[in-house]
Design a protein around this motif. Structure first.
Motif, PDB file in Angstrom:
ATOM      1  N   MET B   1       0.832  -1.218   0.000  1.00  0.00           N
ATOM      2  CA  MET B   1       0.000   0.000   0.000  1.00  0.00           C
ATOM      3  C   MET B   1       0.864   1.265   0.000  1.00  0.00           C
ATOM      4  SD  MET B   1      -3.111   1.107  -0.164  1.00  0.00           S
ATOM      5  CE  MET B   1      -4.310  -0.102   0.391  1.00  0.00           C
ATOM      6  N   THR B   2       1.986   1.231   0.750  1.00  0.00           N
ATOM      7  CA  THR B   2       2.859   2.406   0.812  1.00  0.00           C
ATOM      8  C   THR B   2       3.430   2.728  -0.559  1.00  0.00           C
ATOM      9  OG1 THR B   2       3.455   1.781   3.050  1.00  0.00           O
ATOM     10  CG2 THR B   2       4.855   3.412   1.983  1.00  0.00           C
ATOM     11  N   ALA B   3       3.917   1.682  -1.256  1.00  0.00           N
ATOM     12  CA  ALA B   3       4.476   1.898  -2.593  1.00  0.00           C
ATOM     13  C   ALA B   3       3.407   2.436  -3.537  1.00  0.00           C
ATOM     14  CB  ALA B   3       5.040   0.584  -3.135  1.00  0.00           C
ATOM     15  N   TYR B   4       2.209   1.875  -3.427  1.00  0.00           N
ATOM     16  CA  TYR B   4       1.110   2.361  -4.276  1.00  0.00           C
ATOM     17  C   TYR B   4       0.833   3.837  -4.005  1.00  0.00           C
ATOM     18  CZ  TYR B   4      -3.620   3.700  -5.424  1.00  0.00           C
ATOM     19  OH  TYR B   4      -4.699   4.412  -5.871  1.00  0.00           O
ATOM     20  N   LEU B   5       0.718   4.194  -2.748  1.00  0.00           N
ATOM     21  CA  LEU B   5       0.400   5.585  -2.426  1.00  0.00           C
ATOM     22  C   LEU B   5       1.492   6.523  -2.921  1.00  0.00           C
ATOM     23  CD1 LEU B   5      -1.215   5.239   1.118  1.00  0.00           C
ATOM     24  CD2 LEU B   5      -2.325   6.048  -0.972  1.00  0.00           C
ATOM     25  N   ASN B   6       2.745   6.101  -2.805  1.00  0.00           N
ATOM     26  CA  ASN B   6       3.835   6.929  -3.329  1.00  0.00           C
ATOM     27  C   ASN B   6       3.688   7.132  -4.835  1.00  0.00           C
ATOM     28  OD1 ASN B   6       5.135   7.407  -0.914  1.00  0.00           O
ATOM     29  ND2 ASN B   6       6.414   5.576  -1.052  1.00  0.00           N
ATOM     30  N   ASP B   7       3.429   6.022  -5.551  1.00  0.00           N
ATOM     31  CA  ASP B   7       3.269   6.109  -7.016  1.00  0.00           C
ATOM     32  C   ASP B   7       2.064   6.969  -7.382  1.00  0.00           C
ATOM     33  OD1 ASP B   7       5.427   4.481  -7.272  1.00  0.00           O
ATOM     34  OD2 ASP B   7       4.299   2.670  -7.789  1.00  0.00           O
ATOM     35  N   ALA B   8       0.957   6.754  -6.657  1.00  0.00           N
ATOM     36  CA  ALA B   8      -0.276   7.472  -6.994  1.00  0.00           C
ATOM     37  C   ALA B   8      -0.112   8.971  -6.749  1.00  0.00           C
ATOM     38  CB  ALA B   8      -1.445   6.915  -6.175  1.00  0.00           C
ATOM     39  N   VAL B   9       0.479   9.313  -5.626  1.00  0.00           N
ATOM     40  CA  VAL B   9       0.655  10.735  -5.321  1.00  0.00           C
ATOM     41  C   VAL B   9       1.623  11.365  -6.322  1.00  0.00           C
ATOM     42  CG1 VAL B   9       1.497  12.373  -3.589  1.00  0.00           C
ATOM     43  CG2 VAL B   9       0.026  10.480  -2.900  1.00  0.00           C
ATOM     44  N   ALA B  10       2.638  10.613  -6.732  1.00  0.00           N
ATOM     45  CA  ALA B  10       3.562  11.128  -7.755  1.00  0.00           C
ATOM     46  C   ALA B  10       2.813  11.375  -9.066  1.00  0.00           C
ATOM     47  CB  ALA B  10       4.697  10.134  -7.968  1.00  0.00           C
ATOM     48  N   MET B  11       1.876  10.478  -9.393  1.00  0.00           N
ATOM     49  CA  MET B  11       1.093  10.625 -10.623  1.00  0.00           C
ATOM     50  C   MET B  11       0.237  11.901 -10.583  1.00  0.00           C
ATOM     51  SD  MET B  11      -1.637   7.866 -12.152  1.00  0.00           S
ATOM     52  CE  MET B  11      -3.074   8.509 -11.329  1.00  0.00           C
ATOM     53  N   LEU B  12      -0.113  12.328  -9.379  1.00  0.00           N
ATOM     54  CA  LEU B  12      -1.009  13.484  -9.230  1.00  0.00           C
ATOM     55  C   LEU B  12      -0.263  14.818  -9.226  1.00  0.00           C
ATOM     56  CD1 LEU B  12      -3.412  12.098  -6.459  1.00  0.00           C
ATOM     57  CD2 LEU B  12      -3.645  11.956  -8.936  1.00  0.00           C
ATOM     58  N   GLU B  13       1.044  14.764  -9.262  1.00  0.00           N
ATOM     59  CA  GLU B  13       1.821  15.999  -9.133  1.00  0.00           C
ATOM     60  C   GLU B  13       1.465  17.090 -10.139  1.00  0.00           C
ATOM     61  OE1 GLU B  13       6.001  15.412  -8.860  1.00  0.00           O
ATOM     62  OE2 GLU B  13       5.871  14.531  -6.848  1.00  0.00           O
ATOM     63  N   PRO B  14       1.123  16.726 -11.393  1.00  0.00           N
ATOM     64  CA  PRO B  14       0.796  17.803 -12.344  1.00  0.00           C
ATOM     65  C   PRO B  14      -0.322  18.728 -11.862  1.00  0.00           C
ATOM     66  CG  PRO B  14       1.064  15.721 -13.510  1.00  0.00           C
ATOM     67  CD  PRO B  14       1.119  15.398 -12.045  1.00  0.00           C
ATOM     68  N   ILE B  15      -1.165  18.219 -10.994  1.00  0.00           N
ATOM     69  CA  ILE B  15      -2.299  19.034 -10.557  1.00  0.00           C
ATOM     70  C   ILE B  15      -1.834  20.188  -9.671  1.00  0.00           C
ATOM     71  CG2 ILE B  15      -3.059  18.041  -8.326  1.00  0.00           C
ATOM     72  CD1 ILE B  15      -5.241  18.657 -11.431  1.00  0.00           C
ATOM     73  N   LEU B  16      -0.653  20.056  -9.076  1.00  0.00           N
ATOM     74  CA  LEU B  16      -0.172  21.080  -8.154  1.00  0.00           C
ATOM     75  C   LEU B  16       0.105  22.401  -8.857  1.00  0.00           C
ATOM     76  CD1 LEU B  16       2.216  18.886  -5.981  1.00  0.00           C
ATOM     77  CD2 LEU B  16      -0.133  19.572  -5.498  1.00  0.00           C
ATOM     78  N   ALA B  17       0.188  22.364 -10.189  1.00  0.00           N
ATOM     79  CA  ALA B  17       0.457  23.598 -10.941  1.00  0.00           C
ATOM     80  C   ALA B  17      -0.794  24.454 -11.099  1.00  0.00           C
ATOM     81  CB  ALA B  17       1.011  23.240 -12.318  1.00  0.00           C
TER      82      ALA B  17
END
Lengths: 497, 77
Positions: B1-17
């Motif tokens: 689950m930790t690895a998944y959450l890291n990957d998922a949150v990384a995938m969401l980074e474009p939204i921070l712009a």
């Protein structure tokens, strides 16, 4: 008489109304086809022969009394197992709801029944609609009828496969990020997600409340239009506060033609990374066919498309986390036995009731809604939503409908995509439409030149301009032909006596 | 689950712009949606019977859902 799978929903309704065959004979043929085919496809989680025959006999009795039958008279229909229907369990393909008996019937299901349809069962899906391949179902692996070693797409994979296998001519799915259009593309059938608000969601288990919408699958555009007419009959639903009135006669859009109409294509999407060459070629071919039918092809831009996947995987999990908080093991759903405290019971019921993908989405949603993170992600995602919606609004100033891929590739093999974040990218062409709320329809374009599997285009209409979906899909159907039953299933069982 | 959450949150980074002050957030695709309120009166056609409401519960007693202790040792439901 012909095999049941050669008949469209429209032909069945006409035949039953005219007395060419009885609704009961059609129901028996459908049940026979399911018995013969579903062993290899596994589209259904529940088949309801008693309820089907009871409904069919009621239709036949009404005809015998001289009553005018409904537009779906005697048409066997299947519904996704996240839609409540009295007399069935509504499991959402989850251990959490394995024994949940529907306490009432969803408006969308009731409207098909009111139109005379014969409900034959509930179809498999990704658990709580979390997935793009139906592999996250807790109960069954649904196989693509075109190649049983491949996924049917998802999350409404069972509803798409049931239509592609010729088990039913019409089914219902729900679409939060592509869950109707993507499996329709992978199974080679039509699948329509209307504009958010057109179809009532009352009685459909919620996933993402600002994204969810219900729609039909069929092998012809006429059948999809028939289904849509039934779904919107009776106007807006007072039981769903998002339900909007829809006065469209979808059947009336079939023969409008596309002469002089403008079809928008988006060059950036046809060159997108991950789009298979055969799908890109098929979509370009579809544009050529619409142009040959008299439409004008115009290029338009959707500048903020790149933000759509990220925005979706903020909004979707956040809303799912909120919606699935209701499964506390008390009022309904799996209840862990022998717990000393309510907290322990709630925690263990959720731990043992939900599957891994349902947990992933809820954990992600919980994180995104947590203090400090919420402002960064959720607020930004809703701003991106404003920009994406604006992109579509501007695109529709130049085009009557947009043409794009529905799925980036044909059906893949089971287990081929094991990384969940890679799986999320299979919805790259569908999620932006849910973000904006517009309607879209997946249109089968025959078999891919490389894979030999179904490939599809997606048409997208202006918000509440869903009539255009039927109009342009019908034009493509005239050029490309109707969807066919998967060869391995066609003619197996289902003889209409 | 930790690895998944890291990957998922990384995938969401474009939204921070997407932080522009001049862009209003859209929380719902139907902008002018308002709650549909029915009359504050019993609606037997759409209400659940007691049996139906309790029928899917893991445990019930009389007219209520039955739950374990909410504070501590209280025995299983």
């Amino acid at each position: 008489m012909a095999n049941f799978d050669k008949l469209t929903a429209a032909q069945i309704a006409t035949g039953v109304s005219a007395g060419a065959f009885s609704a009961e004979d059609v129901a028996r043929a459908a049940l026979d086809a399911i018995a013969a085919r579903d062993g290899s496809v596994s589209a259904f989680l529940q088949v309801t022969p008693e309820a089907a025959l009871e409904a069919a006999r009621a239709t036949d009795a009404a005809r015998a009394r001289g009553e005018k039958l409904g537009p779906l008279a005697g048409v066997p229909v299947a519904v996704k197992d996240n839609m409540n229907q009295v007399g069935t369990r509504t499991t959402c393909a989850s251990r959490m709801l394995e024994n949940y008996e529907s306490p009432y019937t969803a408006t969308c299901v009731q409207r098909l029944i009111d139109a005379g349809a014969t409900p034959v069962g509930k179809t498999n899906m990704d658990e709580f609609a979390f997935g793009s391949s139906t592999e996250t179902s807790a109960f069954a692996r649904t196989n693509n009828p075109w190649d049983t070693g491949r996924v049917p797409g998802g999350s409404s994979g069972g509803s798409a496969a049931a239509v592609a296998a010729g088990e039913v001519p019409l089914s219902l799915g729900s679409d939060t990020g592509g869950s109707i259009r993507q499996p329709a593309a992978l199974c080679g059938v039509f699948g329509m997600k209307p504009t958010y608000g057109v179809v009532s969601r009352y009685g459909v288990v919620a996933f993402g409340s600002s994204l969810d919408q219900v729609g039909p699958f069929g092998r012809t555009v006429e059948d999809v239009a028939l289904g849509m007419n039934a779904l919107v009959a009776g106007g807006s639903d007072p039981l769903d506060s998002t339900s909007q009135p829809c006065g469209t006669d979808f059947l009336g859009c079939l023969d409008q033609g596309v002469e002089g109409a403008r079809v928008g294509v988006i060059p950036q999407l046809l060159d997108a990374e991950g789009l298979s060459p055969e799908v890109a070629a098929a979509v370009r071919g579809a544009a050529d066919k619409l142009e040959a039918a008299g439409a004008e092809i115009v290029e338009v831009e959707l500048p903020h498309m790149d933000a759509a996947i990220a925005a979706y995987y903020v909004i979707g999990p956040a809303e799912a986390f909120s919606n699935l908080a209701r499964f506390d093991g008390v009022r309904y759903g799996y209840q862990e036995p022998g717990c000393a405290t309510l907290a322990e019971q709630s925690s263990l019921s959720r731990a043992h009731g939900f599957g891994i993908e349902a947990k992933r989405r809820q954990m992600l949603g919980a994180y995104l809604l947590s203090s400090g993170v919420y402002d960064e992600y959720y607020f930004a995602a809703q701003k991106a939503r404003t920009l994406i919606t604006g992109d579509y609004r501007r695109a529709f100033e130049r085009a009557d409908v947009l043409l794009m891929p529905a799925a980036p590739r044909a059906a893949w093999r089971f287990g081929e995509i094991s990384d969940p974040t890679q799986m999320y990218l299979s919805d790259v062409f569908t999620v932006p439409i849910n973000i904006a709320g517009n309607g879209g329809i997946s249109v089968p374009l025959g078999l891919g030149a490389d894979s030999g599997l179904p490939v599809a285009a997606q048409l997208v209409a202006p918000s509440f301009g869903d009539a255009a979906l039927i109009r342009f899909a019908a034009a493509l159907e005239r050029a490309c032909g109707a969807a066919s039953v998967a060869p391995a299933c066609a003619g197996k069982g289902g003889e209409l006596k | 689950m930790t690895a998944y959450l890291n990957d998922a949150v990384a995938m969401l980074e474009p939204i921070l712009a997407y932080t522009a002050d001049d862009v209003e957030p859209t929380y719902h695709p139907i902008g002018d949606l308002s709650n549909v309120m029915r009359a504050d009166a019993p609606d037997p056609a759409h209400g659940l019977s007691l049996d139906a409401a309790l029928g899917n519960a893991g445990a019930s007693r009389d007219r209520s859902f039955r739950v374990p202790s909410i504070l501590g040792d209280g025995g299983a439901a």
